[in-house]
Design an enzyme around this catalytic site. Structure first.
Site, PDB file in Angstrom:
ATOM      1  N   ASP A 289       0.859  -1.170   0.000  1.00  0.00           N
ATOM      2  CA  ASP A 289       0.000   0.000   0.000  1.00  0.00           C
ATOM      3  C   ASP A 289       0.908   1.237   0.000  1.00  0.00           C
ATOM      4  OD1 ASP A 289      -3.174   0.688   1.676  1.00  0.00           O
ATOM      5  OD2 ASP A 289      -2.102   1.729   0.077  1.00  0.00           O
TER       6      ASP A 289
HETATM    7  C1  GLC Z   1      -4.381   4.298  -0.288  1.00  0.00           C
HETATM    8  C2  GLC Z   1      -5.249   3.168   0.207  1.00  0.00           C
HETATM    9  C3  GLC Z   1      -5.378   2.048  -0.775  1.00  0.00           C
HETATM   10  C4  GLC Z   1      -5.328   2.620  -2.171  1.00  0.00           C
HETATM   11  C5  GLC Z   1      -3.929   3.140  -2.403  1.00  0.00           C
HETATM   12  C6  GLC Z   1      -3.758   3.776  -3.794  1.00  0.00           C
HETATM   13  O1  GLC Z   1      -3.647   4.855   0.751  1.00  0.00           O
HETATM   14  O2  GLC Z   1      -4.946   2.606   1.474  1.00  0.00           O
HETATM   15  O3  GLC Z   1      -6.604   1.369  -0.485  1.00  0.00           O
HETATM   16  O4  GLC Z   1      -5.642   1.630  -3.133  1.00  0.00           O
HETATM   17  O5  GLC Z   1      -3.540   4.064  -1.399  1.00  0.00           O
HETATM   18  O6  GLC Z   1      -4.499   4.935  -3.875  1.00  0.00           O
END
Ligand code: GLC
Length: 749
Positions: A289
């Site tokens: 993430d």
């Molecule tokens: C965010 C979220 C995740 C998302 C990613 C890309 O912080 O936690 O669910 O897909 O970053 O935007």
């Protein structure tokens, strides 16, 4: 002679089928291993690097700084994926930069948060879950995929499958609620909707199961917080929806920000290698993430970024979203022998495999179709699908004396509430690609229904500020100036429709709440209006369960309209005026008070359950144990009678049937739910567990018999060694319209 003919036919068919299958996978494996053999270590590490979009690629190239470095990395084949680049023209230009300039011309994969729609926004996922309509949910994901792929995208960071029992956590809006069985069925439907049966088609994209794992169990409901759970909860509650997506063929996973029992998920080898890639045989790749590899240092797990890269790579995190840690350190870590080249080969191979199955090596620009983008985005067909999904997601929570539906007969109807006039809030959070203010407001939806006289006033302002993902709204807690006008209008009206609740950006990532009451001054407004005119319909707009206990004690009718997306206003109006009979059921318990949280239906019995005669049992001295509305609850404009529950069993298989009759004045849909209880087991089981459901359309006066079959697959559980087992003994079989009003029979297996 005939036997010979048929046996030859069988051999021919067998060879054709399996040889094709074998041929296809061996062709894929051969392609990938050939490509890996040609790649340098830098190029392999490049595949493991993902950058976020950083400039208008169709404009002049960045001349210096971070953006210039990223630009050069792409040109030199050192970037495997981009996120937050959208639009056929932008993706095409970014793809050309990689394909036409890098040594091997490996295409990038373009990811985006297409969580509940791309431009046409469907209800927030928690609302969709309330429909218990797997076909509609699958179609909703497919609509999102057709629009996103037309805009050049081939990967979405969805479905989010985090089970949660804590409505304080803002991200409950992204999931499917508190139950692992319902969550698993919905997760699989969403993967099927996104990926379809042909991942290389230009209208399907790779799905991404997230967040692996236990993110929904953050302590105190505070986002990004610690998650500390036991083995039984991990195996029996958290992991099943993740496994369901692997069984559905999901191509990617995303790990989570939280640490689980002391190990940050991004560096959790047990989760990513032992369970996901080992036990479950997952053959796609895992993306971290955003920045979670770097955060290993902040967690206090990695000494520095270099160690963070080492631990994450060795633990099975294949792609680095925006930490840049792999790009900076992996090559030297290999040279130092702290990460083996086989780790990088495996990660790069997994990433190449997904690109191969998407057809990107055949045609890197397959998803860039400007014409298709213009034709299908926000098409009538897509909006009709969103409207259908929205109607099915609405949950009727209260309807005393059949207050609803409202007849179209010259009534003076007041509409009160800041949210009623909003074309932004009903979209919910996670709408990065949506056009601003593209929702049908409740006001607009109601105005389509002539035959009554409508008047609107805002009442109290709920919020001010920029309605965007990255900004926090300021909630009004002082300015009561609108209440007087609202009271005056209520007095002059026959009925008052109050649209209260949360703005769409009050839930979602980084939006935890320490209370679950109506935000701001809305409760004051509600009580003042009710005093002036008790004929109030509360239309709740929310991204999470709320403690609307006062409303339930007073107002005659309550609709939970969640945040229903683009067609919100039309869907709610159709329910208010009876053109659609609500059929939704809650996928998450509504607490009576914040003190009960976390509260959920599938809880254990404890050694001190309810005891009317003693004080020494598990309860509060100042609050009921009972929820405001239980899991699976939802009313209809009609009524259903359950009778003739028949349960039989043989060889650990249980056959169940029940007859449901529509005894009311409307055709309707009912979600018949079946629960079990394993009364005695080597690991204590909940007092009830959902193990099946069927959503039925039943005309007024009609009866239907529903049959369920339960096998060891449904009757078993994971023990504390992570092994799935079935133990014979006493079981309760329960069937009904929700998790509380159940007909029960006890059997011995
Ligand atoms: C965010 C979220 C995740 C998302 C990613 C890309 O912080 O936690 O669910 O897909 O970053 O935007």
């Amino acid at each position: 002679m005939r036997i010979l003919f048929f046996s030859c036919l069988f051999v021919l068919l067998y060879n054709t089928t399996f040889s094709q299958g074998t041929d296809a996978s061996s062709k894929e494996n051969q392609f990938i291993s050939d490509l890996i053999s040609k790649m340098t270590i830098e190029e392999k590490v490049g595949q493991m690097t993902q950058y976020t979009g950083f400039f208008d690629i169709t404009g002049p190239a960045p001349i210096s700084g971070d953006n210039r470095r990223k630009y050069d990395d792409i040109k030199n084949g050192r970037v495997g994926s981009m996120l937050n680049v959208k639009g056929a023209d932008q993706v095409r230009a970014m793809q050309k930069l990689a394909v036409e300039n890098s040594r091997l011309g490996i295409p990038m994969i373009f990811g985006y948060d297409v969580i509940h729609g791309y431009k046409t926004i469907s209800p927030i996922p928690l609302a969709e879950a309330a429909s218990w309509d797997l076909q509609a949910i699958q179609r909703s994901a497919r609509v999102a995929a057709t629009e996103a792929t037309a805009a050049g995208l081939n990967w979405t960071f969805a479905p989010m499958v985090d089970i949660s029992r804590d409505a304080r956590w803002g991200r409950v809006m992204e999931g499917a609620g508190e139950d692992p069985y319902l969550g698993s069925r919905i997760a699989a439907a969403r993967v099927q909707g996104f990926q379809g049966d042909d991942l290389s088609a230009n209208y399907t994209l790779a799905a991404c199961t997230k967040h692996f794992a236990a993110y929904g169990f953050v302590e105190s409901g505070k986002d990004y917080n610690t998650a500390d759970i036991g083995t039984s909860t991990l195996y029996n509650v958290v992991l099943p929806p993740f496994k369901a997506t692997v069984d559905a063929g999901v191509m990617t996973f995303m790990n989570s920000f939280n640490e689980l029992n002391g190990i940050p998920a991004t560096a959790d080898k047990f989760l990513q290698r032992n369970v996901l890639k080992g036990d479950w045989g997952f053959d796609g790749f895992v993306v971290s993430d955003w920045g979670s590899i770097d955060e290993l240092v902040i967690h206090g797990y990695a000494q520095d970024e270099e160690h963070a890269a080492q631990y994450a790579a060795n633990a099975g995190s294949d792609m680095d979203m925006e930490s840049h840690a792999y790009k900076e350190y992996l090559v030297s870590l290999i040279e130092k022998g702290r990460v083996d080249i086989s780790v990088v080969d495996e990660a790069a191979s997994r990433i190449l495999r997904v690109k191969y199955r998407l057809g990107l090596f055949d045609d890197p620009y397959r998803y860039c179709d400007e014409t298709r983008e213009r034709e299908i985005t926000m098409s009538k067909e897509n909006k009709d699908a969103a409207l259908d999904m929205a109607r099915k997601s609405i949950v009727l929570l209260k309807n005393d004396k059949s207050f609803l539906p409202i007849s179209k007969s010259g009534k003076k109807i007041a509409i009160i509430g800041h949210l009623a006039d909003s074309e932004s809030s009903p979209l919910g959070n996670w709408i990065l690609a949506a056009d601003d203010n593209s929702a049908v407001s409740l006001l607009e939806g109601i105005s389509k229904y002539d035959g009554n006289e409508y008047s609107y006033t805002q009442g109290v302002r709920l919020y001010e500020g920029r309605e965007k993902f990255i900004y926090e709204l300021k909630i009004n807690t002082e300015d009561r100036s609108g209440i007087e006008q609202a009271v005056k209008l209520a007095k002059e009206s026959d009925i008052v429709i109050m649209n209260l609740g949360e703005h769409g950006f009050m839930s979602g990532e980084a939006r935890s709440r320490a209370t679950l009451s109506l935000p701001g001054l809305q409760q004051e407004l509600l009580e003042a209006v009710y005093e002036a005119n008790p004929n109030v319909v509360l239309v709740l707009q929310t991204g999470r369960p709320l403690t609307i206990t006062w409303a339930d004690d007073h107002v005659p009718a309550i609709i939970n309209a969640w945040q229903l997306g683009t067609e919100s206003g039309h869907a709610i109006a159709q329910v208010l005026f009876g053109d659609y009979n609500p059929s939704g059921k809650l996928p998450m318990t509504f607490p009576s008070s914040i003190g009960q949280v976390p509260i959920y239906y599938n809880h254990k019995n404890t050694g001190r359950p309810y005891n009317a005669d003693l004080v020494f049992w598990s309860h509060y001295i100042d609050q009921t144990n009972a929820p405001l509305y239980p899991f699976g609850f939802g009313l209809s404009y009609t009524s259903f009678k359950y009778e003739n529950l028949i349960v039989s069993s043989s060889q650990n298989t249980v056959e169940v049937s029940i007859t449901v009759t529509n005894t009311g004045n409307y055709d309707g849909e009912e979600v018949v739910q079946i629960y079990i209880r394993d009364h005695h087991s080597s690991v204590v089981r909940p007092i009830k567990e959902l193990k099946g459901f069927e959503k039925l359309a039943i005309k007024k006066g009609e009866s239907k018999t529903v049959k369920f079959q339960l096998s060891e697959k449904e009757l078993g559980f994971f023990n504390n060694q992570g092994k799935y087992i079935f133990e014979p003994g006493k079981f309760s079989i329960m069937v009904g319209p929700n998790s509380t009003d159940l007909m029960e029979q006890v059997i011995e297996l």
